[in-house]
Design a protein around this motif. Structure first.
Motif, PDB file in Angstrom:
ATOM      1  N   ALA A 285       0.757  -1.328  -0.020  1.00  0.00           N
ATOM      2  CA  ALA A 285       0.024  -0.052   0.139  1.00  0.00           C
ATOM      3  C   ALA A 285       0.794   1.226  -0.012  1.00  0.00           C
ATOM      4  CB  ALA A 285      -0.966  -0.116   1.229  1.00  0.00           C
ATOM      5  N   THR A 286       2.003   1.349   0.819  1.00  0.00           N
ATOM      6  CA  THR A 286       2.994   2.563   0.754  1.00  0.00           C
ATOM      7  C   THR A 286       3.584   2.841  -0.427  1.00  0.00           C
ATOM      8  OG1 THR A 286       3.332   2.018   3.157  1.00  0.00           O
ATOM      9  CG2 THR A 286       4.751   3.390   2.036  1.00  0.00           C
ATOM     10  N   LEU A 287       4.142   1.772  -1.062  1.00  0.00           N
ATOM     11  CA  LEU A 287       4.678   2.135  -2.356  1.00  0.00           C
ATOM     12  C   LEU A 287       3.634   2.403  -3.419  1.00  0.00           C
ATOM     13  CD1 LEU A 287       7.513  -0.842  -2.422  1.00  0.00           C
ATOM     14  CD2 LEU A 287       7.489   1.833  -1.870  1.00  0.00           C
ATOM     15  N   LYS A 288       2.395   1.829  -3.383  1.00  0.00           N
ATOM     16  CA  LYS A 288       1.354   2.272  -4.557  1.00  0.00           C
ATOM     17  C   LYS A 288       1.039   3.698  -4.100  1.00  0.00           C
ATOM     18  CE  LYS A 288      -1.446   1.490  -7.873  1.00  0.00           C
ATOM     19  NZ  LYS A 288      -0.863   1.194  -9.046  1.00  0.00           N
ATOM     20  N   ALA A 289       1.095   4.090  -2.917  1.00  0.00           N
ATOM     21  CA  ALA A 289       0.332   5.371  -2.564  1.00  0.00           C
ATOM     22  C   ALA A 289       1.689   6.601  -3.131  1.00  0.00           C
ATOM     23  CB  ALA A 289       0.085   5.539  -1.155  1.00  0.00           C
ATOM     24  N   LYS A 290       2.859   6.249  -2.541  1.00  0.00           N
ATOM     25  CA  LYS A 290       4.065   7.019  -2.820  1.00  0.00           C
ATOM     26  C   LYS A 290       4.589   6.817  -4.122  1.00  0.00           C
ATOM     27  CE  LYS A 290       3.491   8.372   1.760  1.00  0.00           C
ATOM     28  NZ  LYS A 290       3.270   9.580   2.010  1.00  0.00           N
ATOM     29  N   LEU A 291       4.640   5.982  -4.589  1.00  0.00           N
ATOM     30  CA  LEU A 291       5.346   5.817  -6.108  1.00  0.00           C
ATOM     31  C   LEU A 291       4.492   5.270  -7.228  1.00  0.00           C
ATOM     32  CD1 LEU A 291       8.569   4.289  -4.502  1.00  0.00           C
ATOM     33  CD2 LEU A 291       8.249   6.633  -5.105  1.00  0.00           C
ATOM     34  N   ASP A 292       3.366   5.070  -6.687  1.00  0.00           N
ATOM     35  CA  ASP A 292       2.486   4.094  -7.954  1.00  0.00           C
ATOM     36  C   ASP A 292       3.276   3.115  -8.397  1.00  0.00           C
ATOM     37  OD1 ASP A 292      -0.051   4.175  -9.037  1.00  0.00           O
ATOM     38  OD2 ASP A 292       0.670   5.458 -10.821  1.00  0.00           O
ATOM     39  N   THR A 293       3.513   2.252  -7.465  1.00  0.00           N
ATOM     40  CA  THR A 293       4.446   1.025  -7.957  1.00  0.00           C
ATOM     41  C   THR A 293       3.483  -0.079  -7.528  1.00  0.00           C
ATOM     42  OG1 THR A 293       6.440   2.296  -8.014  1.00  0.00           O
ATOM     43  CG2 THR A 293       6.403  -0.278  -7.614  1.00  0.00           C
ATOM     44  N   ASP A 294       3.492  -1.138  -8.301  1.00  0.00           N
ATOM     45  CA  ASP A 294       2.703  -2.459  -7.739  1.00  0.00           C
ATOM     46  C   ASP A 294       3.773  -3.503  -7.175  1.00  0.00           C
ATOM     47  OD1 ASP A 294       0.078  -1.541  -8.457  1.00  0.00           O
ATOM     48  OD2 ASP A 294       0.414  -1.869 -10.436  1.00  0.00           O
ATOM     49  N   MET A 295       3.667  -4.163  -6.301  1.00  0.00           N
ATOM     50  CA  MET A 295       4.337  -5.304  -5.669  1.00  0.00           C
ATOM     51  C   MET A 295       3.395  -6.090  -5.130  1.00  0.00           C
ATOM     52  SD  MET A 295       6.201  -3.860  -2.427  1.00  0.00           S
ATOM     53  CE  MET A 295       7.134  -5.391  -2.100  1.00  0.00           C
ATOM     54  N   GLU A 296       3.689  -7.473  -4.621  1.00  0.00           N
ATOM     55  CA  GLU A 296       3.078  -8.379  -4.136  1.00  0.00           C
ATOM     56  C   GLU A 296       2.785  -7.753  -2.673  1.00  0.00           C
ATOM     57  OE1 GLU A 296       7.300  -9.192  -3.221  1.00  0.00           O
ATOM     58  OE2 GLU A 296       6.344  -8.748  -4.694  1.00  0.00           O
ATOM     59  N   ARG A 297       1.807  -8.522  -1.870  1.00  0.00           N
ATOM     60  CA  ARG A 297       1.425  -8.229  -0.508  1.00  0.00           C
ATOM     61  C   ARG A 297       2.963  -8.568   0.223  1.00  0.00           C
ATOM     62  NH1 ARG A 297      -3.825 -11.612   0.135  1.00  0.00           N
ATOM     63  NH2 ARG A 297      -2.533 -12.920  -1.233  1.00  0.00           N
ATOM     64  N   TYR A 298       3.033  -7.438   1.210  1.00  0.00           N
ATOM     65  CA  TYR A 298       4.426  -7.582   1.907  1.00  0.00           C
ATOM     66  C   TYR A 298       4.211  -6.639   3.102  1.00  0.00           C
ATOM     67  CZ  TYR A 298       9.584  -7.296   2.093  1.00  0.00           C
ATOM     68  OH  TYR A 298      10.772  -7.149   2.530  1.00  0.00           O
ATOM     69  N   LEU A 299       4.121  -7.146   4.096  1.00  0.00           N
ATOM     70  CA  LEU A 299       3.700  -6.617   5.389  1.00  0.00           C
ATOM     71  C   LEU A 299       5.017  -6.624   6.412  1.00  0.00           C
ATOM     72  CD1 LEU A 299       1.365  -5.226   6.988  1.00  0.00           C
ATOM     73  CD2 LEU A 299       0.717  -7.598   7.915  1.00  0.00           C
ATOM     74  N   ILE A 300       5.388  -5.590   7.119  1.00  0.00           N
ATOM     75  CA  ILE A 300       6.508  -5.662   8.008  1.00  0.00           C
ATOM     76  C   ILE A 300       5.751  -5.477   9.539  1.00  0.00           C
ATOM     77  CG2 ILE A 300       8.664  -4.737   8.698  1.00  0.00           C
ATOM     78  CD1 ILE A 300       8.954  -3.598   5.855  1.00  0.00           C
TER      79      ILE A 300
END
Length: 134
Positions: free
Chosen positions: A39-54
């Motif tokens: 969600a963070t990378l989508k919101a900040k960089l408009d980049t898609d990635m797999e689900r990744y939770l820290i």
């Protein structure tokens, strides 16, 4: 030295997250922070990635002992645990916990070794519990 203690689960992402939280709690770790990288990378960089939770996991007695040895150790806390979809194998989820021995290696502080050993045993037990529940 391995960077992480890890396992691969054949389950849904949501189930892996719930089981990881429960396994950490059984070992005395609470989750203090949660970062949704997808969600963070989508919101900040408009980049898609797999689900990744820290998950920022903390065992207060261990953290207290570590801070008593080295006040700067807080820079390396909490112990991060990553739950992420495995892009190499659909239908699997990777769970990876930071290897606490890195605290000793990075700081060069031998007094942290016993604390890192204790944290490592607990995190490995949490990881092992995930596969035992499968």
């Amino acid at each position: 030295m391995n960077l992480a203690l890890s396992t691969t689960l054949e389950t849904s992402f949501e189930d892996a997250v719930a089981r990881t939280r429960a396994a950490l709690q059984e070992q005395g770790f609470g989750v203090l922070t949660e970062i949704d990288m997808q969600a963070t990378l989508k919101a900040k960089l408009d980049t898609d990635m797999e689900r990744y939770l820290i998950l920022g996991a903390c065992n207060p007695p261990l953290a207290h002992r570590a801070v008593q040895v080295d006040r700067q150790i807080g820079l390396l806390l909490p112990c991060n645990v990553v739950v992420r979809d495995n892009p190499a194998e659909e239908g699997t989820v990777l769970v990876e916990a930071m290897n606490p021995q890195l605290l000793v290696q990075v700081t060069g502080e031998p007094a942290l070794a016993a604390i890192a050993d204790d944290a490592g045993r607990r995190l490995q037990a949490a990881i092992d519990a995930l596969t035992a529940d499968a």
